[in-house]
Design a protein around this motif. Structure first.
Motif, PDB file in Angstrom:
ATOM      1  N   ILE A   1      33.640 -19.584 -19.452  1.00  0.00           N
ATOM      2  CA  ILE A   1      32.773 -18.750 -20.280  1.00  0.00           C
ATOM      3  C   ILE A   1      33.110 -18.898 -21.754  1.00  0.00           C
ATOM      4  CG2 ILE A   1      32.139 -16.359 -20.817  1.00  0.00           C
ATOM      5  CD1 ILE A   1      30.890 -17.400 -18.255  1.00  0.00           C
ATOM      6  N   SER A   2      34.392 -19.006 -22.066  1.00  0.00           N
ATOM      7  CA  SER A   2      34.784 -19.168 -23.478  1.00  0.00           C
ATOM      8  C   SER A   2      34.204 -20.448 -24.055  1.00  0.00           C
ATOM      9  CB  SER A   2      36.316 -19.195 -23.610  1.00  0.00           C
ATOM     10  OG  SER A   2      36.874 -17.962 -23.240  1.00  0.00           O
ATOM     11  N   ALA A   3      34.182 -21.524 -23.252  1.00  0.00           N
ATOM     12  CA  ALA A   3      33.584 -22.784 -23.707  1.00  0.00           C
ATOM     13  C   ALA A   3      32.079 -22.625 -23.899  1.00  0.00           C
ATOM     14  CB  ALA A   3      33.879 -23.897 -22.705  1.00  0.00           C
ATOM     15  N   PHE A   4      31.403 -21.926 -22.937  1.00  0.00           N
ATOM     16  CA  PHE A   4      29.962 -21.656 -23.077  1.00  0.00           C
ATOM     17  C   PHE A   4      29.682 -20.888 -24.360  1.00  0.00           C
ATOM     18  CE2 PHE A   4      29.180 -22.332 -18.411  1.00  0.00           C
ATOM     19  CZ  PHE A   4      28.192 -23.288 -18.577  1.00  0.00           C
ATOM     20  N   ASP A   5      30.492 -19.847 -24.641  1.00  0.00           N
ATOM     21  CA  ASP A   5      30.310 -19.047 -25.856  1.00  0.00           C
ATOM     22  C   ASP A   5      30.466 -19.914 -27.105  1.00  0.00           C
ATOM     23  OD1 ASP A   5      29.888 -16.778 -24.381  1.00  0.00           O
ATOM     24  OD2 ASP A   5      31.941 -15.999 -24.591  1.00  0.00           O
TER      25      ASP A   5
END
Length: 877
Positions: free
Chosen positions: A704-708
Motif C-alpha cells: 500500500i505504501s508503494a501504491f500511495d
C-alpha cells in the motif's frame, strides 16, 4: 611448532576432553554497551556466565579474535616499541560453565604445557591470589611444583571480576622464566617485575563468587572456569623467540613490508619500530574491515581510522609516501585466510576501502602541516618554549596528526612539546569514551538480567500466531519493579509467552492490544531488552493490571503484515544488489518498519538510475512469481554450510532460523516474513545515497505504501499537466526551457549593448589626474557579473586608466576596481579597493589589475568613491 600447529593442538587437546570447539565470535561485540571491541575469549560467553543464556554444552574451547585499541583496554601507543604489545591478537581459551573447577583447570593447563608443548617444568612459575590457599595446595599436590616457585599476589594482579557487581574470583597465572639474559638484568628481578624475563603465559580465572552492590562476596552455586593464553606469546616461546614479531605470525608480513620499502629488518631501532607497527596494525585493519567496520569519526570507526593513520604515518617514515597499506591486505589473507575465511571473502573490498582511507589521510596530513606551522609560529611570537599540549591534541584528534611528527617539527623550531598537557587531554578523552560506552545502559541491562533470573525467558509464539493467552510475570515502572499498574499509567510488562515481536535485527517491535476482564491497554512498543526477555511498553486505557493476571494479547495484524512484507522485500533487495552491483555488497544496517524499509550496504559509488531500475525489476519479478518462502530451523554450522547468508558480527545461537526464497535468497534471520513473495505487492526504491565512507543507503516502499507513492507521483504530474495546459508535460517543459535560454541570451545581448552605451557616458565623466584617466562612479542595480562586464567595456575603451565602480542593490553594495596593465606597477587595484571599502565600512581586496569588495553601509558609497581621486594622486606623485 608453527603457530597453525599450536592453534590446532590447543583446540584438539580440549576437544578430546569433552570441550565443544566454538568458532571465534566477531571483534565487534553484539548487544554489549560496555565494550568497544572483543578483548578476551570469555566475551562471547558473557551471557552464559551471567545465567542469561544456556548452551547445550558445559565445556568449551575457542581461539578468539581480540582487539585492544581505544576505550579502557588499549595497547595502541605501546605497539612497535615493545616485544609483546599488539592491537589484534588471538586468545586461546578453555571454559567451564558450572562443570569442572580448579582441579581440572590446573591439570589441563599443566598437562598441555609440559606434556604436549614440552615446556621444561623447572622454568615454570605459578602466581596465585594471596588469599587462595586452595589453589596453592592444588598446584603443589597435582603438579609437584615446589613452593618456592609459587608466588602469592594481591587483588590487582590475581583477582578478576566482570564488573563492579556480578561473577568474580581469584585467578592463577602460569609464568615462564626465560632466563637471566632476558629482561632488566636486576638481581632482584622476580615474578611481578615489568620486564620480559618472567612472562605470563596463561591466566586461569576461578569464577567462584558473586559480588553485590555493597562489595560482599557470595559463593556461586556452580563455580566456572575462564582461561586465556595469547597465541602470539606461546608461539614466541615455542619457536624460541624473545620477540613476538619474530614468530611466523608476523615474519611473512615483515618480509612483505621490507621488500616494498627496500628496508632491512634489524638494522635500526627507528625503522624496526615502524616495520613492527605496520605489521601489527595491518592485521587489526584487515580483520576490522573484513567484519564490515568502516573508518569514521566516532566510536569503533574512529578507532579503526586512528589505527590506519598510525600505520600510514610509519609507512611514510619508511619512505613509502604513496598509499601502500592496502597492498598488505593480501599477505594477511594468505597468512590467516584458511583459519578466518572472512578475510578471503572481503579481501578486495577491504583493499579498496583502505586505499581510499590512505588517500584521505594524505590530504588531512597536508592540512595538519599548515595548522601546526601556525601553532608553532604563534608559540614563538608569544615567547613560549613549548607548544601547548591542548593544541597538539586537537591536531591529533581532528586530523590524526601523529605526536611524534609534531615532536620532530617542534624540535626543528627549537621548541619542545607540552606532552603532559597532551596526555592530560588524551586521558580526558578516554574518560569520555568510557562514559559513552558504560553507564546508564549497563545499569538498565542489569535490572533486566535480574528479572530474567527471577521470572525466566519469554516464550515467543509470534511466528505462528497473532494472539496468545499470557500470564503477567513482572511489571516495571520507571525502572522499578511494581506489583500493579492503573489507568493512564505507562509501564513495561513481562509475560510468560507473547505474540509480539520484540525490536531486534533491524525489525521494529510489534504494537497491539492487551486485555482482560475490566482491563484494556494499548501495546505501544515491544523490545527484546536482553536475549530471552521481551519488554511490552503499554499505556493502560481502563482498569488495573497486577502480576500473575491472565491477559489476552493481540498483535496489530495489518501493521505486522506490512512489516513482514518489508522484511521479505529486504532479503530480495540484498540478493538483487549482490547480483547486479556485485558480491562485495554486505549489509551494514537496516530498518524494517510498517511504512518503509531502509537498507545500508557496503559500496563505493552512487548507483546509477539504470541499476536502480534493474534492482526494482528483479525484486518485482520475484514478487510476481509468488514464490513460497521457506523457513526452517537448523544447526548454525549446517545453515552456514548450506550457503545461507549470515550477518557478520551478529550473535547467533546454536540453532538458527533460515529464511529462504528458493533459487534466489537464503539468510539467517529471526524476523517475521511473508508466506510467499506475492504478499509483498509492488516494490519501489524512493532514494539512494551515501551515509558514510563506503556505505550507501537505499530506502524503499512496498504494498500500500508503494501504491500511495505512485498515486502521489501521478497526482503531481497531473497538476503540472494542468498548469501547463497540456497532456504532454515533458515536451512542453523542454520547449519552455529552450525559450528561457533564448530569452537569457537576448537579455545578455541587451545588457552588453546597455553596458556599451553606459560606458560611453561614463568615459565622458573620466577625470585626468596627472595624465592618468580615472573613472570613479556609482551605477546602481547591477549584479556583480554585470558590473564586471561594464568595467571590461570601460577598460577596453579607455586603453589606459583606473576604474572604480560601485553598485547598490537590495540594501547592499558591491565594489569593483580595475587598473590597466601599463599602470598596475604604480597603482594597484587591490590597494585602492581595500581603502575604498574601508571608508564605506566594508571589506575588499584583490590583485594589482582587478579587485572586488562590498559593504552594507550604502550611505557611505559616494564619500568612498570621491576619495579615489586623491588615492590616485598619491600613487603617481
Amino acid at each position: 611448532m608453527k603457530s597453525k600447529e599450536i592453534r590446532k593442538a590447543f583446540l584438539d587437546y580440549f576437544s578430546s576432553r569433552g570441550h565443544e570447539a566454538v568458532r571465534s565470535s566477531s571483534l565487534i561485540p553484539k548487544n554489549d554497551p560496555t565494550l568497544l571491541f572483543t578483548n578476551a575469549g570469555m566475551v562471547q560467553f558473557k551471557s552464559v556466565f551471567l545465567g542469561e543464556e544456556k548452551k547445550s554444552y558445559t565445556r568449551a574451547v575457542s581461539c578468539q579474535k581480540c582487539l585492544r585499541a581505544g576505550g579502557k583496554h588499549s595497547d595502541l601507543e605501546n605497539v612497535g616499541h615493545t616485544s609483546r604489545h599488539h592491537t589484534f591478537f588471538e586468545m586461546l581459551g578453555n571454559f567451564s560453565f558450572g562443570d569442572y573447577f580448579k582441579k581440572d583447570a590446573i591439570l589441563f593447563g599443566w598437562e598441555l604445557l609440559t606434556g604436549i608443548f614440552k615446556l621444561p617444568k623447572d622454568r615454570l612459575w605459578i602466581s596465585v591470589y594471596e588469599k587462595d590457599d586452595e589453589a596453592e595446595k592444588l598446584w603443589k599436590d597435582l603438579t609437584g611444583i615446589p613452593s618456592d616457585r609459587i608466588v602469592r599476589l594481591g587483588a590487582k594482579d590475581n583477582f578478576w571480576q566482570m564488573g563492579d557487581t556480578g561473577p568474580c574470583g581469584p585467578c592463577s597465572e602460569i609464568i615462564i622464566d626465560r632466563g637471566e639474559h632476558v629482561g632488566c638484568g636486576n638481581s632482584e628481578c622476580r615474578v611481578g617485575c615489568d620486564c620480559d624475563r618472567f612472562l605470563e603465559l596463561w591466566n586461569l580465572v576461578f569464577m567462584q563468587y558473586s559480588r553485590d552492590e555493597s562489595g560482599n562476596l557470595t559463593p556461586l552455586p556452580k563455580p566456572s572456569i575462564d582461561t586465556g593464553m595469547g597465541l602470539e606469546r606461546i608461539s614466541a616461546v615455542l619457536q624460541g623467540k624473545l620477540n613476538n614479531f619474530d614468530t611466523d605470525l608476523f615474519m611473512p608480513l615483515i618480509s612483505a613490508i621490507t621488500a616494498l620499502a627496500n628496508a632491512t629488518y634489524g638494522k635500526s631501532v627507528e625503522s624496526d619500530t615502524s616495520i613492527r607497527v605496520i605489521a601489527d596494525h595491518i592485521r587489526a585493519i584487515s580483520f576490522l574491515l573484513s567484519e564490515g567496520l568502516m573508518p569514521s569519526n566516532e566510536g569503533r570507526g574512529y578507532v579503526l581510522r586512528r589505527i590506519i593513520r598510525r600505520a600510514a604515518r610509519h609507512a611514510k617514515l619508511l619512505g613509502l609516501n604513496e598509499p601502500v597499506l592496502y597492498k598488505f591486505i593480501g599477505p594477511v589473507t594468505d597468512l590467516m585466510g584458511d583459519t578466518y575465511p572472512e578475510l578471503l571473502d572481503e579481501k578486495d573490498r577491504a583493499a579498496k576501502v583502505l586505499k581510499i582511507e590512505e588517500e584521505r589521510f594524505s590530504k588531512t596530513l597536508e592540512q595538519g602541516m599548515k595548522i601546526i606551522d601556525e601553532v608553532i609560529a604563534a608559540a614563538k611570537k608569544a615567547g613560549l618554549e613549548s607548544v601547548p599540549g591542548d593544541e597538539i591534541f586537537k591536531l591529533y584528534d581532528t586530523y590524526g596528526f601523529p605526536i611524534d611528527l609534531a615532536r620532530d617539527i617542534a624540535s626543528d623550531n627549537n621548541l619542545i612539546l607540552d606532552e603532559d598537557g597532551f596526555h592530560r587531554e588524551m586521558e580526558m578523552q578516554r574518560e569520555r569514551a568510557r562514559a559513552s560506552w558504560v553507564g546508564e545502559e549497563e545499569s538498565i541491562s542489569s535490572i533486566y538480567r535480574e528479572l530474567l533470573s527471577e521470572i525466566g525467558q519469554t516464550e515467543f509464539d509470534g511466528y505462528d500466531t497473532m494472539q496468545t493467552e499470557s500470564v503477567v510475570k513482572a511489571i516495571l515502572k520507571e525502572g522499578k519493579v511494581v506489583k500493579e499498574a492503573s489507568q493512564d499509567e505507562e509501564v513495561e510488562v513481562f509475560l510468560d509467552k507473547t505474540p509480539f515481536y520484540g525490536e531486534s535485527g533491524g525489525q521494529v517491535g510489534d504494537t497491539g492490544a492487551m486485555t482482560s476482564d475490566g482491563f484494556r491497554a494499548f501495546v505501544a512498543d515491544t523490545k527484546k531488552v536482553i536475549e530471552g526477555l521481551h519488554s511490552h511498553i503499554i499505556k493502560i486505557k481502563d482498569g488495573k493490571l497486577r502480576v500473575w493476571d491472565r491477559v489476552t494479547c493481540r498483535v496489530d495484524t495489518q501493521r505486522r503484515k506490512a512489516i513482514m512484507s518489508n522484511h521479505t522485500a529486504t532479503h530480495l533487495l540484498q540478493a538483487s544488489l549482490q547480483d547486479i552491483i556485485g558480491e562485495h555488497v554486505k549489509q551494514a544496517g537496516s530498518l524494517v518498519a510498517p511504512d518503509r524499509l531502509r537498507f545500508d550496504f557496503t559500496h563505493f559509488f552512487p548507483i546509477s538510475r539504470d541499476e536502480i531500475r534493474s534492482i526494482e525489476d528483479t525484486v518485482n519479478h520475484k514478487v510476481l512469481e509468488n514464490i513460497n518462502v521457506e523457513i526452517s530451523v537448523m544447526d548454525i554450522k549446517d545453515a552456514v554450510a548450506s550457503g545461507a547468508t549470515a550477518l557478520f558480527g551478529e550473535k547467533y545461537g546454536e540453532t538458527v532460523r533460515v529464511v529462504k526464497v528458493p533459487g534466489f535468497s537464503s539468510e539467517l534471520c529471526g524476523g517475521t516474513h511473508c508466506k510467499a513473495t506475492g504478499d509483498i505487492g509492488p516494490f519501489v526504491i524512493v532514494s539512494e545515497g551515501s551515509v558514510a565512507s563506503g556505505i550507501r543507503r537505499i530506502e524503499a516502499l512496498t504494498g500500500i505504501s508503494a501504491f500511495d507513492y505512485f498515486r502521489k507521483e501521478d497526482e503531481e504530474l497531473r497538476k503540472i499537466s494542468d498548469m501547463l495546459k497540456t497532456e504532454k508535460p515533458r515536451e512542453r517543459v523542454e520547449k519552455l526551457l529552450a525559450d528561457m535560454k533564448e530569452m537569457e541570451r537576448e537579455a545578455e545581448r541587451l545588457k552588453g549593448r546597455a553596458a556599451s552605451e553606459s560606458s560611453a557616458a561614463l568615459i565622458e565623466k573620466a577625470m585626468d589626474i596627472g595624465g592618468t584617466k580615472v573613472i570613479s562612479c556609482r551605477v546602481d542595480d547591477l549584479e556583480k557579473k554585470d558590473l564586471r562586464i561594464l568595467a571590461d567595456n570601460l577598460k577596453d575603451k579607455l586603453g589606459s586608466g583606473v576604474i572604480v565602480l560601485a553598485s547598490a542593490m537590495n540594501g547592499e553594495a558591491a565594489f569593483l576596481s580595475m587598473v590597466t596593465k601599463d599602470l598596475a606597477k604604480k597603482i594597484k587595484a587591490g590597494e585602492i579597493l581595500k581603502k575604498v571599502a574601508e571608508i564605506a565600512g566594508g571589506r575588499g581586496g584583490g590583485k594589482p589589475e582587478m579587485a572586488e569588495g562590498g559593504t552594507k553601509d550604502v550611505a557611505k558609497l559616494d564619500k568612498a568613491l570621491e576619495a579615489v581621486y586623491d588615492m590616485v594622486k598619491k600613487a603617481i606623485s
